[in-house]
Design a protein around this motif. Structure first.
Motif, short mmCIF file in Angstrom:
data_model
loop_
_atom_site.label_atom_id
_atom_site.label_comp_id
_atom_site.label_asym_id
_atom_site.label_seq_id
_atom_site.Cartn_x
_atom_site.Cartn_y
_atom_site.Cartn_z
N MET A 1 4.05 10.94 -21.51
CA MET A 1 3.15 10.37 -22.52
C MET A 1 2.35 11.45 -23.22
N LEU B 1 0.83 -1.20 0.00
CA LEU B 1 0.00 0.00 0.00
C LEU B 1 0.87 1.25 0.00
N ALA C 1 2.60 1.72 -3.33
CA ALA C 1 1.72 2.18 -4.40
C ALA C 1 1.43 3.66 -4.26
N PHE D 1 -0.17 -8.91 -12.02
CA PHE D 1 0.41 -8.41 -10.77
C PHE D 1 0.05 -6.95 -10.55
N LEU E 1 -5.74 9.18 -10.96
CA LEU E 1 -4.54 9.20 -11.82
C LEU E 1 -3.64 8.02 -11.54
N ARG E 2 -3.59 7.57 -10.27
CA ARG E 2 -2.72 6.44 -9.93
C ARG E 2 -3.16 5.18 -10.68
N TYR F 1 -6.26 -3.53 -5.32
CA TYR F 1 -6.19 -3.61 -3.85
C TYR F 1 -5.95 -2.23 -3.26
N VAL F 2 -5.03 -1.47 -3.88
CA VAL F 2 -4.69 -0.15 -3.35
C VAL F 2 -5.89 0.79 -3.45
N LEU G 1 5.51 10.10 -15.66
CA LEU G 1 5.21 9.24 -16.81
C LEU G 1 4.07 9.81 -17.63
N LEU G 2 3.02 10.31 -16.94
CA LEU G 2 1.87 10.88 -17.66
C LEU G 2 2.29 12.09 -18.47
N THR H 1 2.98 7.26 -6.94
CA THR H 1 2.14 8.23 -7.65
C THR H 1 2.95 9.34 -8.31
N MET I 1 -8.39 -0.22 -0.84
CA MET I 1 -7.84 0.02 0.49
C MET I 1 -7.90 1.51 0.83
N LEU I 2 -7.52 2.36 -0.13
CA LEU I 2 -7.51 3.80 0.15
C LEU I 2 -8.94 4.31 0.33
N PHE J 1 -5.20 5.03 -13.31
CA PHE J 1 -5.14 5.26 -14.75
C PHE J 1 -3.72 5.09 -15.27
N ALA J 2 -2.75 5.75 -14.61
CA ALA J 2 -1.38 5.74 -15.13
C ALA J 2 -0.77 4.35 -15.04
N ASN J 3 -1.10 3.61 -13.98
CA ASN J 3 -0.54 2.26 -13.88
C ASN J 3 -1.04 1.36 -14.99
N ILE K 1 -8.33 13.13 -7.46
CA ILE K 1 -7.43 13.27 -8.61
C ILE K 1 -6.27 12.28 -8.49
N SER K 2 -5.66 12.22 -7.29
CA SER K 2 -4.52 11.31 -7.17
C SER K 2 -4.97 9.86 -7.21
N LEU L 1 4.46 8.30 -11.43
CA LEU L 1 3.46 8.13 -12.48
C LEU L 1 3.05 9.48 -13.06
N TYR L 2 3.09 10.54 -12.24
CA TYR L 2 2.80 11.86 -12.80
C TYR L 2 3.84 12.22 -13.87
N ILE M 1 -2.52 -5.42 -7.73
CA ILE M 1 -2.02 -4.50 -6.70
C ILE M 1 -2.79 -3.19 -6.73
N GLN M 2 -3.00 -2.67 -7.95
CA GLN M 2 -3.68 -1.37 -8.03
C GLN M 2 -5.14 -1.48 -7.59
N LEU N 1 -2.45 2.31 -17.82
CA LEU N 1 -2.03 2.83 -19.12
C LEU N 1 -0.58 2.47 -19.42
#
Lengths: 85, 243
Positions: free
Chosen positions: A75, A58, A61, B219, B181-182, B226-227, A71-72, A65, B230-231, B184-186, B177-178, A68-69, B223-224, B188
């Motif tokens: 892209m 957790l 992950a 994987f 985006l988390r 679950y996250v 990376l976005l 973030t 969880m959040l 989506f970006a994973n 937003i976060s 990943l910003y 994970i995403q 993508l």
């Protein structure tokens, strides 16, 4: 060979995309630290391995973030090309 | 520029969303895209699965066998996850969390079955993030007094000095937003990596991309999922716990 303004923008977008993914350094270090502490926690208390694993994943992950910003942004610069008119 | 460029694809590397049908509504051009179709397929699979489970569970036996075992395993796992994160508040949210857990998981691993994962479209994940956002704040207003909420929003400083209020407001708005985006970006990034492998290395991409599929689809997707769940549970539970 003529370089137009459009070409310059595309080239700079590619460089910018490359610079944006440098953001991956931060999450890499952070996830490594998290995994290291999780490993030492499992060493001290092997019975709590399940809880430690889920907490670690957790936290990793969430730390991911910011990378990943970057990376976005890369892209968007490469594929959507918001700067090229 | 505008919406068109997002719908177009570039040469042989293809991971973009494609428009299928367009129609006009209130003078606005709206597209039915591949994301809609993939969401529909995922939903139909889940609905079909749940109908089969319901049918099988009517003839449930004391000693579970075969299919009943699988269904009970899934339900017990989801119950355990929600109970572990929320404690006594678990029964209030277990249905919603189980639903989005199964939906996001199926969406993330649908890349394995040749679909474009619906969660690799920002529209899908933003909708999920907004649901979480409204859930947090409706729970907050149901469980806490307005005065307490005001004190919390000005939190490091005393409530008669709301200098910190705008900063807390931004951090509240940043949550959906976060979250979105988390996810989506994973998804993508996985989709793009697989598209690059199949597009650029098509000559030598024979069997080994299966290993990449295991990492990027199974994987990372699990994970995403679950996250995200969880959040959502942590945020909502935070609002319920404060008395």
């Amino acid at each position: 060979m003529n370089i137009t303004g459009q070409d310059l923008i595309l080239a700079c977008s590619a460089i910018g995309a490359g610079l944006a993914v440098i953001a991956g350094i931060g999450p890499g270090i952070g996830q490594g630290i998290a995994a290291g502490y999780a490993a030492s926690a499992v060493g001290r208390n092997p019975g709590a391995k399940g809880d430690i694993m889920s907490t670690m994943l957790l936290g990793q992950a969430v730390a991911e973030t910011t990378g990943l910003y970057g990376l976005l942004v890369a892209m968007l610069l490469l594929f959507v090309k918001p700067l090229a008119g | 520029m505008g919406g068109k460029i997002l719908l177009s694809s570039s040469s042989s590397i293809d991971f973009m969303i494609h428009g299928l049908i367009s129609y006009k509504i209130f003078g606005q051009e709206v597209w039915i895209t591949t994301s809609h179709v993939c969401i529909l397929i995922v939903m139909l699979v889940l609905i079909g699965f749940s109908f089969v489970v319901k049918h099988k569970m009517k003839a449930a036996t004391d000693v579970p066998d075969g299919f009943q075992n699988v269904a009970e395993l899934i339900v017990e796992f989801l119950d355990g996850v929600v109970r572990g994160a929320m404690g006594d508040n678990a029964p209030k949210l277990v249905n919603y969390i189980s639903t989005i857990f199964l939906f996001i998981l199926m969406s993330n691993i649908s890349g394995l079955f040749g679909l474009r994962p619906p969660t690799a479209d920002y529209g899908t994940t933003l909708a999920l993030g907004l649901i979480t956002f409204f859930m947090i704040h409706i729970t907050q207003f149901r469980y806490q007094k307005p005065k307490q909420i005001w004190v919390d929003m000005c939190s490091p400083l005393p409530p008669w000095l709301p200098i910190w209020f705008p900063i807390n407001l931004i951090s509240e708005v940043a949550v959906p937003i976060s979250l979105s985006l988390r996810l989506f970006a994973n998804v993508l990034s996985g989709t793009v990596m697989m598209a690059l492998v199949y597009g650029l290395l098509s000559k030598i991409a024979i069997i080994w991309p299966a290993a990449l599929h295991v990492y990027f689809d199974l994987f990372s997707g699990a994970i995403q999922t679950y996250v995200f769940c969880m959040l959502t549970m942590t945020y909502v539970n935070q609002q319920m716990a404060t008395e």
